[in-house]
Design a protein around this motif. Sequence first.
Motif, PDB file in Angstrom:
ATOM      1  N   UNK A   1       0.816  -1.373   0.038  1.00  0.00           N
ATOM      2  CA  UNK A   1       0.045   0.059   0.086  1.00  0.00           C
ATOM      3  C   UNK A   1       0.804   1.304  -0.062  1.00  0.00           C
ATOM      4  N   UNK A   2       2.042   1.267  -0.596  1.00  0.00           N
ATOM      5  CA  UNK A   2       2.724   2.668  -0.936  1.00  0.00           C
ATOM      6  C   UNK A   2       3.391   2.721  -2.282  1.00  0.00           C
ATOM      7  N   UNK A   3       3.694   3.971  -2.661  1.00  0.00           N
ATOM      8  CA  UNK A   3       4.116   4.174  -3.889  1.00  0.00           C
ATOM      9  C   UNK A   3       5.048   5.524  -3.763  1.00  0.00           C
ATOM     10  N   UNK A   4       6.262   5.476  -4.588  1.00  0.00           N
ATOM     11  CA  UNK A   4       7.270   6.629  -4.186  1.00  0.00           C
ATOM     12  C   UNK A   4       8.177   6.694  -5.315  1.00  0.00           C
ATOM     13  N   UNK A   5       8.719   7.750  -5.546  1.00  0.00           N
ATOM     14  CA  UNK A   5       9.517   7.932  -6.894  1.00  0.00           C
ATOM     15  C   UNK A   5      11.091   7.782  -6.138  1.00  0.00           C
ATOM     16  N   UNK A   6      11.833   7.440  -7.161  1.00  0.00           N
ATOM     17  CA  UNK A   6      13.442   7.300  -6.831  1.00  0.00           C
ATOM     18  C   UNK A   6      14.010   7.614  -8.319  1.00  0.00           C
ATOM     19  N   UNK A   7      15.082   8.288  -7.974  1.00  0.00           N
ATOM     20  CA  UNK A   7      15.978   8.986  -9.302  1.00  0.00           C
ATOM     21  C   UNK A   7      17.237   7.968  -9.303  1.00  0.00           C
ATOM     22  N   UNK A   8      17.499   7.315 -10.323  1.00  0.00           N
ATOM     23  CA  UNK A   8      18.585   6.005 -10.233  1.00  0.00           C
ATOM     24  C   UNK A   8      19.877   6.972 -10.371  1.00  0.00           C
ATOM     25  N   UNK A   9      20.715   6.454  -9.869  1.00  0.00           N
ATOM     26  CA  UNK A   9      22.363   7.210  -9.543  1.00  0.00           C
ATOM     27  C   UNK A   9      22.717   6.912 -10.978  1.00  0.00           C
TER      28      UNK A   9
END
Length: 194
Positions: free
Chosen positions: A57-65
């Motif tokens: 029940x979660x979602x988030x953004x991540x910017x790859x290195x």
Amino acid sequence: MRAEAIAPYAPTLIKLLQGIVYHDDAPTWALLLQHQAAVTEYFERMGVTLYLDEAEGYAYLQQPEPDDDAPNQRALPRLTRRDRLSYPVTLLLVLLREALQQFDSSEPQSDRLVLALEELRELQRPFYHDRSDEIKLARALDSHVARVVDLGFLRRLSGKEERYEVKRIIIAKISADVLGEIKEKLLRHVEPAN
């Protein structure tokens, strides 16, 4: 700006840019699930990855290195923030991740780990040797809890007693693989409460 030019999932995009989206934000979560492909494509065009765990029940953004082995890769400015965590906050996160792991193995019928403020203090106390001023130590431990709330890994529940839900996003941010490694490093690092 014309209203018809705004994508129907725009609220979801904005909420994701602000931080973690949880299933208990029902309108945003419903839009995200309904328009998951479009939201994913939108962020991929920006070089950002959408992580969505429907079961937890979660979602988030991540910017790859950036990949050092790919010299032709476009260097993009950072979109997602990177928080530098102090020893006490990192320690608390590791302890919470471990507590959630133990909770999941012993309480399979429940999906929410809720801890009172005093339980959160007790988790941390063994790692602080200087207990000459209990009031000062309690304040320091409470400040670590507040920081973890700010980071989105704990949520204060309403009510007279100070109780906190451990958010399951901590599983994604501190995987079981690195849990032991981080804990070992932390145990070697001894620092008084600040």
